[in-house]
Design a protein around this motif. Structure first.
Motif, PDB file in Angstrom:
ATOM      1  N   MET A   1       4.236   6.991  -0.254  1.00 30.40           N
ATOM      2  CA  MET A   1       3.264   5.961   0.121  1.00 30.40           C
ATOM      3  C   MET A   1       3.996   4.733   0.655  1.00 30.40           C
ATOM      4  O   MET A   1       5.164   4.514   0.342  1.00 30.40           O
ATOM      5  CB  MET A   1       2.399   5.587  -1.087  1.00 30.40           C
ATOM      6  CG  MET A   1       1.425   6.667  -1.495  1.00 30.40           C
ATOM      7  SD  MET A   1       0.275   6.113  -2.771  1.00 30.40           S
ATOM      8  CE  MET A   1      -0.745   7.584  -2.900  1.00 30.40           C
ATOM      9  N   TYR A   2       3.292   3.948   1.459  1.00 29.60           N
ATOM     10  CA  TYR A   2       3.910   2.768   2.041  1.00 29.60           C
ATOM     11  C   TYR A   2       4.324   1.771   0.953  1.00 29.60           C
ATOM     12  O   TYR A   2       3.644   1.638  -0.071  1.00 29.60           O
ATOM     13  CB  TYR A   2       2.936   2.104   3.012  1.00 29.60           C
ATOM     14  CG  TYR A   2       2.516   2.997   4.154  1.00 29.60           C
ATOM     15  CD1 TYR A   2       3.458   3.537   5.023  1.00 29.60           C
ATOM     16  CD2 TYR A   2       1.178   3.302   4.371  1.00 29.60           C
ATOM     17  CE1 TYR A   2       3.080   4.365   6.074  1.00 29.60           C
ATOM     18  CE2 TYR A   2       0.782   4.120   5.423  1.00 29.60           C
ATOM     19  CZ  TYR A   2       1.742   4.650   6.262  1.00 29.60           C
ATOM     20  OH  TYR A   2       1.370   5.473   7.294  1.00 29.60           O
ATOM     21  N   LYS A   3       5.419   1.073   1.198  1.00 26.17           N
ATOM     22  CA  LYS A   3       5.993   0.191   0.185  1.00 26.17           C
ATOM     23  C   LYS A   3       5.013  -0.900  -0.252  1.00 26.17           C
ATOM     24  O   LYS A   3       4.837  -1.155  -1.441  1.00 26.17           O
ATOM     25  CB  LYS A   3       7.282  -0.431   0.722  1.00 26.17           C
ATOM     26  CG  LYS A   3       8.025  -1.283  -0.310  1.00 26.17           C
ATOM     27  CD  LYS A   3       9.349  -1.780   0.237  1.00 26.17           C
ATOM     28  CE  LYS A   3      10.151  -2.500  -0.848  1.00 26.17           C
ATOM     29  NZ  LYS A   3       9.460  -3.676  -1.383  1.00 26.17           N
ATOM     30  N   ASN A   4       4.376  -1.562   0.710  1.00 28.71           N
ATOM     31  CA  ASN A   4       3.440  -2.629   0.338  1.00 28.71           C
ATOM     32  C   ASN A   4       2.262  -2.083  -0.456  1.00 28.71           C
ATOM     33  O   ASN A   4       1.758  -2.742  -1.374  1.00 28.71           O
ATOM     34  CB  ASN A   4       2.943  -3.359   1.588  1.00 28.71           C
ATOM     35  CG  ASN A   4       4.008  -4.230   2.220  1.00 28.71           C
ATOM     36  OD1 ASN A   4       5.037  -4.504   1.596  1.00 28.71           O
ATOM     37  ND2 ASN A   4       3.767  -4.678   3.442  1.00 28.71           N
ATOM     38  N   LEU A   5       1.834  -0.872  -0.131  1.00 27.07           N
ATOM     39  CA  LEU A   5       0.747  -0.242  -0.880  1.00 27.07           C
ATOM     40  C   LEU A   5       1.206   0.078  -2.297  1.00 27.07           C
ATOM     41  O   LEU A   5       0.472  -0.151  -3.263  1.00 27.07           O
ATOM     42  CB  LEU A   5       0.282   1.028  -0.167  1.00 27.07           C
ATOM     43  CG  LEU A   5      -0.813   1.838  -0.873  1.00 27.07           C
ATOM     44  CD1 LEU A   5      -2.055   1.007  -1.105  1.00 27.07           C
ATOM     45  CD2 LEU A   5      -1.144   3.088  -0.058  1.00 27.07           C
ATOM     46  N   THR A   6       2.419   0.589  -2.434  1.00 25.37           N
ATOM     47  CA  THR A   6       2.966   0.886  -3.762  1.00 25.37           C
ATOM     48  C   THR A   6       3.035  -0.380  -4.604  1.00 25.37           C
ATOM     49  O   THR A   6       2.751  -0.357  -5.817  1.00 25.37           O
ATOM     50  CB  THR A   6       4.361   1.528  -3.632  1.00 25.37           C
ATOM     51  OG1 THR A   6       4.245   2.718  -2.839  1.00 25.37           O
ATOM     52  CG2 THR A   6       4.924   1.895  -4.984  1.00 25.37           C
ATOM     53  N   GLY A  99      -1.721  -3.073   1.950  1.00 27.17           N
ATOM     54  CA  GLY A  99      -0.669  -2.086   2.174  1.00 27.17           C
ATOM     55  C   GLY A  99      -1.038  -0.823   2.905  1.00 27.17           C
ATOM     56  O   GLY A  99      -0.169   0.028   3.148  1.00 27.17           O
ATOM     57  N   HIS A 101      -2.264   1.371   6.258  1.00 27.59           N
ATOM     58  CA  HIS A 101      -2.118   1.291   7.713  1.00 27.59           C
ATOM     59  C   HIS A 101      -3.428   1.765   8.339  1.00 27.59           C
ATOM     60  O   HIS A 101      -3.898   2.869   8.039  1.00 27.59           O
ATOM     61  CB  HIS A 101      -0.961   2.158   8.189  1.00 27.59           C
ATOM     62  CG  HIS A 101       0.388   1.634   7.773  1.00 27.59           C
ATOM     63  ND1 HIS A 101       1.559   2.088   8.334  1.00 27.59           N
ATOM     64  CD2 HIS A 101       0.742   0.676   6.876  1.00 27.59           C
ATOM     65  CE1 HIS A 101       2.591   1.447   7.777  1.00 27.59           C
ATOM     66  NE2 HIS A 101       2.125   0.597   6.894  1.00 27.59           N
ATOM     67  N   LYS A 116      -4.482   5.187   6.749  1.00 30.24           N
ATOM     68  CA  LYS A 116      -3.382   5.980   6.196  1.00 30.24           C
ATOM     69  C   LYS A 116      -2.718   5.267   5.026  1.00 30.24           C
ATOM     70  O   LYS A 116      -2.522   4.052   5.048  1.00 30.24           O
ATOM     71  CB  LYS A 116      -2.341   6.281   7.275  1.00 30.24           C
ATOM     72  CG  LYS A 116      -2.887   7.121   8.444  1.00 30.24           C
ATOM     73  CD  LYS A 116      -1.781   7.763   9.258  1.00 30.24           C
ATOM     74  CE  LYS A 116      -1.129   8.901   8.502  1.00 30.24           C
ATOM     75  NZ  LYS A 116      -0.186   9.689   9.330  1.00 30.24           N
ATOM     76  N   TYR A 117      -2.388   6.069   3.988  1.00 30.32           N
ATOM     77  CA  TYR A 117      -1.656   5.535   2.843  1.00 30.32           C
ATOM     78  C   TYR A 117      -0.224   6.049   2.812  1.00 30.32           C
ATOM     79  O   TYR A 117       0.582   5.606   2.007  1.00 30.32           O
ATOM     80  CB  TYR A 117      -2.381   5.875   1.535  1.00 30.32           C
ATOM     81  CG  TYR A 117      -2.707   7.342   1.351  1.00 30.32           C
ATOM     82  CD1 TYR A 117      -1.785   8.223   0.802  1.00 30.32           C
ATOM     83  CD2 TYR A 117      -3.943   7.844   1.717  1.00 30.32           C
ATOM     84  CE1 TYR A 117      -2.078   9.566   0.636  1.00 30.32           C
ATOM     85  CE2 TYR A 117      -4.262   9.189   1.555  1.00 30.32           C
ATOM     86  CZ  TYR A 117      -3.319  10.041   1.004  1.00 30.32           C
ATOM     87  OH  TYR A 117      -3.620  11.374   0.850  1.00 30.32           O
ATOM     88  N   SER A 118       0.089   6.993   3.692  1.00 29.87           N
ATOM     89  CA  SER A 118       1.428   7.575   3.770  1.00 29.87           C
ATOM     90  C   SER A 118       1.603   8.150   5.170  1.00 29.87           C
ATOM     91  O   SER A 118       0.634   8.622   5.784  1.00 29.87           O
ATOM     92  CB  SER A 118       1.587   8.683   2.722  1.00 29.87           C
ATOM     93  OG  SER A 118       2.794   9.387   2.895  1.00 29.87           O
ATOM     94  N   ASP A 119       2.825   8.120   5.679  1.00 27.65           N
ATOM     95  CA  ASP A 119       3.065   8.593   7.040  1.00 27.65           C
ATOM     96  C   ASP A 119       2.652  10.047   7.231  1.00 27.65           C
ATOM     97  O   ASP A 119       2.153  10.420   8.296  1.00 27.65           O
ATOM     98  CB  ASP A 119       4.553   8.443   7.396  1.00 27.65           C
ATOM     99  CG  ASP A 119       4.900   7.031   7.836  1.00 27.65           C
ATOM    100  OD1 ASP A 119       4.010   6.326   8.348  1.00 27.65           O
ATOM    101  OD2 ASP A 119       6.065   6.623   7.655  1.00 27.65           O
TER     102      ASP A 119
END
Length: 204
Positions: A1-6, A99, A101, A116-119
């Motif tokens: 998951m994206y860092k800011n979301l984490t 966080g 995208h 999106k929560y992860s690439d």
């Protein structure tokens, strides 16, 4: 998951408090997800509000993120309204700040967003639609009523295996007020905390 979301999730898990009354409100959803998981069935959840513009989208997205975070398989989250409007722009802005995208994939009076929560994860597709839109499941789903108006105005949801009221205060009350950003952020985190609580209780 994206860092800011984490980072946001870490705050949600460590700081947010859920009352015993709200835990009791959330228990039927926990039971539904657990039963489907135990039976190795798809977990289809449709979050329903009047306009499918704010609370239902926040609930859909945070539930999908929470299921991925706790590695609960076969969870598919949807949202709908009693009428079609548009995803309110402040909702997308709030989620980006927390966080996720988000990018617009179709322009119209009712834009379509990929969230999106992860690439490498499938995006959540966000746009306003009626709860019985062909985009949503037609059977074997839990209908989660996220506002009291939809709960009272829809006594029957066709195809729903279970109907569960989990209502939230509308952040719309802050629109055009100085505290709008703060209210939307707080409501988003409140919903996130409850969805993370639900999926944290699922055993595999």
């Amino acid at each position: 998951m994206y860092k800011n979301l984490t980072n946001t999730i870490g705050t949600v898990i460590s700081v947010q408090h859920i009352s015993e009354e709200r835990k009791a409100t959330l228990q039927p959803l926990i039971d539904f997800v657990q039963q489907k998981t135990d039976n190795k069935q798809e977990v289809n959840i449709n979050f329903i509000c009047t306009h499918n513009s704010r609370r239902s989208h926040l609930s859909q997205i945070w539930a999908q993120v929470a299921s991925a975070y706790f590695n609960i398989p076969n969870v598919r989250c949807y949202s709908g309204g009693t009428e079609e409007t548009a995803l309110f722009p402040k909702v997308a802005e709030t989620l980006i700040n927390q966080g996720l995208h988000i990018f617009k994939i179709a322009e119209s009076n009712n834009p379509v967003y990929a969230i999106k929560y992860s690439d490498n994860a499938l995006p959540v597709i966000g746009f306003s639609k009626k709860y019985d839109s062909p985009f949503n499941p037609v059977s074997a789903f839990a209908a989660i009523m996220t506002c009291s108006q939809a709960d009272g105005g829809c006594p029957f949801i066709a195809g729903a295996e279970k109907r569960i009221p989990i209502t939230f205060e509308d952040p719309k009350i802050s629109d055009n007020a100085p505290e709008q950003s703060k209210v939307y952020a707080e409501r988003s985190l409140e919903i996130a905390a409850e969805m993370f609580y639900v999926f944290s209780k699922i055993s595999q």
